[in-house]
Design a protein around this motif. Structure first.
Motif, short mmCIF file in Angstrom:
data_model
loop_
_atom_site.label_atom_id
_atom_site.label_comp_id
_atom_site.label_asym_id
_atom_site.label_seq_id
_atom_site.Cartn_x
_atom_site.Cartn_y
_atom_site.Cartn_z
N GLU A 22 -6.45 13.16 -5.91
CA GLU A 22 -6.89 12.13 -6.86
C GLU A 22 -5.88 10.99 -7.01
OE1 GLU A 22 -6.91 15.41 -7.74
OE2 GLU A 22 -8.88 15.94 -8.55
N ALA A 23 -4.58 11.28 -7.05
CA ALA A 23 -3.58 10.24 -7.35
C ALA A 23 -2.61 9.98 -6.21
CB ALA A 23 -2.81 10.60 -8.61
N GLY A 24 -2.35 10.98 -5.36
CA GLY A 24 -1.56 10.66 -4.19
C GLY A 24 -0.37 11.57 -3.94
N CYS A 25 0.30 11.26 -2.84
CA CYS A 25 1.52 11.95 -2.41
C CYS A 25 2.70 11.13 -2.91
CB CYS A 25 1.55 12.07 -0.88
SG CYS A 25 0.11 12.91 -0.18
N PHE A 26 3.34 11.61 -3.97
CA PHE A 26 4.43 10.86 -4.59
C PHE A 26 5.76 11.19 -3.89
CE2 PHE A 26 2.51 9.91 -9.06
CZ PHE A 26 1.43 9.30 -8.45
N PRO A 58 3.48 6.21 12.81
CA PRO A 58 2.20 6.28 12.07
C PRO A 58 2.37 6.86 10.67
CG PRO A 58 1.97 7.19 14.29
CD PRO A 58 3.44 6.98 14.07
N CYS A 59 1.49 6.48 9.78
CA CYS A 59 1.46 7.02 8.43
C CYS A 59 1.59 8.54 8.49
CB CYS A 59 0.14 6.63 7.76
SG CYS A 59 -0.08 7.26 6.09
N ALA A 60 2.48 9.09 7.68
CA ALA A 60 2.80 10.53 7.78
C ALA A 60 1.94 11.39 6.87
CB ALA A 60 4.28 10.75 7.46
N LEU A 61 1.68 10.93 5.64
CA LEU A 61 0.91 11.72 4.68
C LEU A 61 -0.13 10.85 4.02
CD1 LEU A 61 3.74 13.68 2.77
CD2 LEU A 61 2.37 14.51 4.68
N ALA A 62 -1.29 11.43 3.78
CA ALA A 62 -2.35 10.77 3.02
C ALA A 62 -2.79 11.71 1.91
CB ALA A 62 -3.53 10.43 3.93
N GLN A 104 -0.86 -4.08 -3.87
CA GLN A 104 -0.61 -3.54 -5.20
C GLN A 104 -0.47 -2.02 -5.10
OE1 GLN A 104 -0.30 -5.58 -7.83
NE2 GLN A 104 -1.04 -7.47 -6.84
N TRP A 105 0.18 -1.42 -6.10
CA TRP A 105 0.28 0.04 -6.16
C TRP A 105 -1.13 0.63 -6.13
CZ3 TRP A 105 -1.19 4.35 -8.80
CH2 TRP A 105 -0.41 5.49 -8.67
N GLY A 106 -1.28 1.74 -5.40
CA GLY A 106 -2.59 2.37 -5.30
C GLY A 106 -2.45 3.82 -4.89
N PRO A 107 -3.45 4.40 -4.25
CA PRO A 107 -3.36 5.80 -3.83
C PRO A 107 -2.18 5.99 -2.88
CG PRO A 107 -5.21 4.72 -2.77
CD PRO A 107 -4.71 3.78 -3.81
N MET A 108 -1.23 6.84 -3.28
CA MET A 108 0.04 6.92 -2.57
C MET A 108 -0.06 7.76 -1.29
SD MET A 108 2.58 5.11 -3.79
CE MET A 108 1.31 3.84 -3.66
N HIS A 109 0.33 7.10 -0.19
CA HIS A 109 0.54 7.73 1.11
C HIS A 109 2.05 7.78 1.37
CE1 HIS A 109 -3.57 6.23 1.18
NE2 HIS A 109 -3.82 6.79 2.35
N TRP A 110 2.44 8.32 2.50
CA TRP A 110 3.82 8.20 2.98
C TRP A 110 3.82 7.37 4.25
CZ3 TRP A 110 8.10 12.45 2.71
CH2 TRP A 110 8.33 12.78 1.38
N LYS A 128 -7.91 7.22 8.77
CA LYS A 128 -8.28 5.90 8.24
C LYS A 128 -7.04 5.06 7.97
CE LYS A 128 -10.56 3.72 4.28
NZ LYS A 128 -11.18 3.96 2.94
N ALA A 129 -6.02 5.67 7.36
CA ALA A 129 -4.79 4.93 7.08
C ALA A 129 -4.11 4.47 8.36
CB ALA A 129 -3.84 5.80 6.25
#
Length: 498
Positions: A96-100, A84-88, A63-69, A9-10
């Motif tokens: 719940e909160a993301g990949c920081f 392409p987006c590496a991590l979701a 805005q800051w949200g669910p963190m991807h890489w 999706k990302a």
């Protein structure tokens, strides 16, 4: 390779919506997100003939949200190509909160290893919710990454007594000369301030606690974030980003900073084996946080950071399709106990249209403005020589109509101020900052790197750096010099054709 629904999706989102952003709506050479939001740069690494940069990423909003890489690559640190987006956030440790934030390195077998902080939300019987942070791995080929089935590889079970499982994040990984691995992770100690924890591994997959690398003891802000450790010019160096600092005599400003410690290791001391010799800010400007460094193939230590600040996030363009950018990469050296930063030399190959003026005289009645020296995407060098009566010399850039940004040097108190208050701003947030500079005979050298939406000022060949973003009219390209009192100025301007 398996790709989760969240990752697909990302990737579809960024492919669709990046087409709606015209190149001229972005900086010319500062990395921005493909779409949406960017904060901390992550995983700055050299892999398979390219520099890889990942970043904290929300592809669905500015805005800051669910963190991807997010992910981009470059061969020369100037021109970036999106991957392409590496991590979701798609597994238990991060859903719940993301990949920081985290780091990357090449494994001995040629695979690319990502180490990141997963953040999950834990609900207690009394209804309270807290975020629990763990360290996790993903392995890939430079495009696609598979999360390690043994995640998390570091959790609360690996922490020393008194270390917080809630504030435990931002691993920096490296390989020692004997083939073993180390990582340093930011953590909150029992006194509610930051500490850096050191972990070790033989294979980069199975980790154990080694020692405390550095302890705050309430001196520099509260929580520490985004740590980095490396050896440079025979010295051990720690970089990290303290939150909630009070201003002090060392030059730190209130709020969020980036701090440099130069010293050496005392590996016999388990209560913080880093011995500080010098401590100072990395960037004295308005917008700079969350640094990352990489060792280049030719042996240079190169730094970059998020060219933004949590304190100035409200300053933005309404209806923009992206937010956040990464600073120009900088080459690092140490001189006289100070981290020296210079723009990477690769930028110079993009210089064109050189223009020079020597001994330009400015005073209360003479303003210098030459259309032949204008430029919005430019590399400028100023050598300022104030007379004894000179109270200040002001350089204006991104000037058009009544709007401009400025850099003001006051030789009598040896300060430099950057200011975007007159750039057409409509948000009442921080718009100027002042730093002490070194000018023994009163003269000062500035190198100013201008892009469409930013300025980075390097003082005296990198002794001090001041960075800021701005959103002046993209057509505003005027440059002028004025003074209160008499001064002479040498000016060299290159346009940057990127």
């Amino acid at each position: 390779m398996y790709r989760s629904d969240e990752l697909l999706k990302a990737r579809i989102t960024e492919q669709l919506y990046e087409k709606k952003i015209r190149p001229e709506e972005r900086p010319a050479f500062h990395l921005t997100p493909r779409v949406g939001w960017m904060n901390d740069p992550n995983g700055f690494s050299w892999y398979q003939g390219e520099y890889h940069m990942f970043y904290q990423y929300n592809p669905y909003d500015t805005q800051w949200g669910p963190m991807h890489w997010g992910h981009a690559v470059t061969k020369d640190l100037i021109r970036w190509e999106n991957r392409p987006c590496a991590l979701a956030p798609d597994t238990f440790p991060d859903r719940e909160a993301g990949c920081f934030s985290g780091d990357a390195a090449e494994l001995p077998d040629g695979r690319h290893l990502l180490m990141y902080t997963g953040c999950r939300r834990e609900k207690h019987l009394d209804g309270t919710i807290c975020d629990v942070q763990t360290q996790n791995l993903a392995i890939g080929d430079g495009v696609d990454y598979q999360k390690y089935p043994g995640n998390p590889v570091l959790s609360e079970l690996d922490l020393p007594e008194g270390a917080s499982r809630i504030d435990f994040r931002d691993p920096k990984i490296w390989r020692e000369s004997d083939g073993s691995w180390r990582c340093v992770v930011a953590n909150r100690a029992e006194d509610e301030t930051g500490q850096l924890l050191l972990f070790t591994s033989l294979d980069a997959f199975h980790w154990s606690y080694l020692s405390k690398l550095a302890v705050n003891h309430g001196r520099f802000g509260r929580m520490w974030e985004c740590p980095d450790y490396f050896v440079l010019d025979g010295k051990s160096v720690i970089l990290m980003s303290p939150q909630d600092m009070e201003p002090d005599s060392l030059g730190f400003h209130a709020g969020n900073n980036v701090l440099c410690m130069i010293g050496h290791l005392d590996e016999e001391d388990e209560n913080g084996c880093f011995r500080e010799e010098f401590v100072h800010p990395v960037d004295d400007g308005i917008d700079f946080y969350a640094t990352q460094t990489v060792l280049s193939p030719d042996g240079r230590r190169i730094l970059t950071g998020w060219m933004q600040s949590w304190d100035t996030v409200p300053y933005r363009v309404d209806n923009a399709k992206w937010f956040g950018q990464v600073s120009l990469p900088r080459e690092l050296t140490i001189r006289d106990g100070r981290l020296i930063q210079r723009p990477v030399r690769e930028l110079e190959q993009y210089r064109t249209d050189k223009a020079e003026r020597r001994n330009v005289a400015v005073d209360d009645s003479r303003v210098f403005a030459d259309p032949a020296l204008s430029g919005r995407i430019a590399d400028l060098i100023f050598e300022i020589r104030p007379e004894e009566d000179c109270r200040e010399v002001e350089i204006r850039f991104a000037e058009g109509g009544s709007h401009y940004c400025s850099v003001t040097y006051r030789s009598q108190d040896q300060t430099l101020t950057i200011d975007r208050s007159h750039s057409g701003v409509i948000r009442d947030v921080l718009h100027s900052r002042t730093a002490k500079v070194s000018a023994a005979d009163g003269s000062l050298k500035l190198r100013m790197i201008l892009d469409r939406y930013s300025a980075e000022i390097f003082v005296n060949d990198g002794e001090t750096v001041m960075s800021m973003t701005h959103y002046a009219d993209p057509e505003a390209a005027g440059i002028s010099v004025r003074a209160r009192g008499e001064a002479a100025v040498d000016i060299t301007r290159y346009l940057l054709n990127i």
